[in-house]
Design an enzyme around this catalytic site. Structure first.
Site, mmCIF file in Angstrom:
data_model
loop_
_atom_site.group_PDB
_atom_site.id
_atom_site.type_symbol
_atom_site.label_atom_id
_atom_site.label_comp_id
_atom_site.label_asym_id
_atom_site.label_seq_id
_atom_site.Cartn_x
_atom_site.Cartn_y
_atom_site.Cartn_z
ATOM 1 N N ASN A 9 0.865 -1.182 0.000
ATOM 2 C CA ASN A 9 0.000 0.000 0.000
ATOM 3 C C ASN A 9 0.904 1.235 0.000
ATOM 4 O O ASN A 9 1.462 1.593 1.029
ATOM 5 C CB ASN A 9 -0.904 -0.013 1.246
ATOM 6 N N TRP A 10 1.048 1.825 -1.185
ATOM 7 C CA TRP A 10 1.960 2.971 -1.305
ATOM 8 C C TRP A 10 1.378 4.224 -0.656
ATOM 9 O O TRP A 10 2.084 5.201 -0.456
ATOM 10 C CB TRP A 10 2.265 3.265 -2.779
ATOM 11 N N LYS A 11 0.076 4.231 -0.393
ATOM 12 C CA LYS A 11 -0.611 5.421 0.133
ATOM 13 C C LYS A 11 -0.304 6.619 -0.776
ATOM 14 O O LYS A 11 -0.181 6.465 -1.981
ATOM 15 C CB LYS A 11 -0.204 5.688 1.576
ATOM 16 N N HIS A 97 -9.649 1.119 4.396
ATOM 17 C CA HIS A 97 -8.408 1.313 5.164
ATOM 18 C C HIS A 97 -8.718 2.257 6.323
ATOM 19 O O HIS A 97 -9.526 3.176 6.193
ATOM 20 C CB HIS A 97 -7.324 1.901 4.252
ATOM 21 N N GLU A 99 -7.225 4.679 7.476
ATOM 22 C CA GLU A 99 -7.014 6.108 7.178
ATOM 23 C C GLU A 99 -8.233 6.680 6.444
ATOM 24 O O GLU A 99 -8.591 7.841 6.634
ATOM 25 C CB GLU A 99 -5.720 6.290 6.358
ATOM 26 N N GLU A 169 -5.950 -4.995 10.344
ATOM 27 C CA GLU A 169 -4.935 -3.978 10.589
ATOM 28 C C GLU A 169 -5.249 -3.228 11.884
ATOM 29 O O GLU A 169 -6.045 -2.268 11.870
ATOM 30 C CB GLU A 169 -4.909 -2.975 9.437
ATOM 31 N N GLY A 175 1.907 2.170 10.776
ATOM 32 C CA GLY A 175 2.854 3.278 10.650
ATOM 33 C C GLY A 175 3.500 3.678 11.963
ATOM 34 O O GLY A 175 4.144 4.718 12.052
ATOM 35 N N SER A 215 2.860 -2.266 10.488
ATOM 36 C CA SER A 215 4.322 -2.305 10.684
ATOM 37 C C SER A 215 4.944 -3.659 10.358
ATOM 38 O O SER A 215 5.844 -4.121 11.062
ATOM 39 C CB SER A 215 4.676 -1.855 12.101
ATOM 40 N N GLY A 236 2.550 -1.070 4.383
ATOM 41 C CA GLY A 236 2.681 0.340 4.010
ATOM 42 C C GLY A 236 4.145 0.706 3.848
ATOM 43 O O GLY A 236 4.760 0.460 2.798
ATOM 44 N N GLY A 237 4.732 1.290 4.890
ATOM 45 C CA GLY A 237 6.091 1.837 4.832
ATOM 46 C C GLY A 237 7.111 0.925 4.163
ATOM 47 O O GLY A 237 7.864 1.372 3.284
HETATM 48 C C1 PEP Z 1 -0.979 0.082 5.834
HETATM 49 O O1 PEP Z 1 -0.805 1.064 5.156
HETATM 50 O O2 PEP Z 1 -1.978 -0.589 5.658
HETATM 51 C C2 PEP Z 1 0.034 -0.297 6.833
HETATM 52 C C3 PEP Z 1 -0.130 -1.388 7.492
HETATM 53 O O3 PEP Z 1 1.099 0.562 6.992
HETATM 54 P P1 PEP Z 1 2.497 0.211 7.736
HETATM 55 O O4 PEP Z 1 2.974 -1.100 7.172
HETATM 56 O O5 PEP Z 1 3.394 1.353 7.415
HETATM 57 O O6 PEP Z 1 2.198 0.100 9.198
#
Ligand code: PEP
Length: 253
Positions: A9-11, A97, A99, A169, A175, A215, A236-237
């Site tokens: 997930n590049w966001k 998501h 967010e 999640e 994050g 994470s 994500g990251g």
């Molecule tokens: C996400 O964007 O769904 C996520 C889990 O981010 P991260 O891996 O950065 O926690």
């Protein structure tokens, strides 16, 4: 074996050129996937056609949208419809998501509408659920995620439900660098499976992939993915760094 999936997930990160380079760097690694393994890249809307053409040659890789409108079409300036995604050959879309839920007020019932539209256009929803830290600390996380599934998914008939991918999640792990322990992840994934089983039967419960997100990193993916009910991750990251995401893909069961 159930599908095992690494979803990036590049966001709202990376320029077009950086995104293209990231995909190329990942493909250069010559990753070989087993037939039950899949890699999905959820990229920003303007990069979807590029990502789609990059992954086209790569079997078991796919491009995904990060969101879609809950409206079919019309005067909704700035929105992107499921029909538009379908028209450029997109087969996956992240729905709900945290967010989106938090910053854009997406409720369980709005998400149910998005899920319905996706399925109508043969787009597989990667449906996100998960509790906040306050809910986890109050011990009500199981009931909370159960309600998210019930209000957004459980109106689906079995044929449609079978197409869903779920991503658990915990918001407190997204994050933050704070990962759920394997015990916490496994416990929640088993709970989600039993909730699905109670509604749709045990065959459905054991069929649906449930990804863990929060994470996931190159150094913890293998341990998290080794849990019996964890079928890969939504990342994500760490999906923004080629070497890290490659390692995560290689951690799939
Ligand atoms: C996400 O964007 O769904 C996520 C889990 O981010 P991260 O891996 O950065 O926690």
């Amino acid at each position: 074996m159930r599908h095992q999936i690494a979803a990036a997930n590049w966001k709202m990160n990376l320029t077009f050129q950086q995104g293209e380079k990231l995909l190329n760097d990942i493909f250069e690694a010559d990753i070989s996937l087993a037939p039950h393994q899949k890699v999905i890249f959820a990229v920003p809307f303007p990069y979807l056609i590029m990502a789609k053409s990059e992954v086209e040659e790569e079997k078991s890789f796919a491009a995904a949208a990060q969101n879609c409108s809950n409206k079919k079409s019309g005067a909704y300036t700035g929105e992107v419809s499921v029909e538009m995604l379908h028209s450029i050959g997109i087969n996956y879309c992240i729905i709900g998501h945290s967010e989106r839920r938090e910053y854009f007020n997406e409720t369980n019932s709005i998400l149910a509408e998005k899920v319905n539209l996706c399925l109508q256009y043969n787009i597989i929803p990667v449906f996100c659920c998960g509790e906040s830290l306050a809910i986890r600390e109050s011990g009500k996380q199981n009931e909370f995620v159960q309600l998210q599934l019930r209000e957004s998914l459980f109106h689906l008939d079995s044929e449609k439900m079978k197409k869903i991918i779920i991503a658990y999640e915990p918001i407190w792990a997204i994050g933050t660098g704070k990962t759920a322990t394997t015990g916490q992840a496994q416990e929640m994934h088993a709970h989600l499976r039993s909730v699905i089983g109670n509604h749709y039967g045990s065959e459905m419960a054991s069929f649906i992939p449930i990804l863990y997100g929060g994470s996931v990193k190159a150094n913890n993916a293998k341990e998290l993915f080794s849990c019996a009910d964890v079928d890969g991750g939504l990342v994500g990251g760490a999906s923004l760094v080629a070497s890290d995401f490659i390692e995560i893909i290689r951690s799939l069961k």
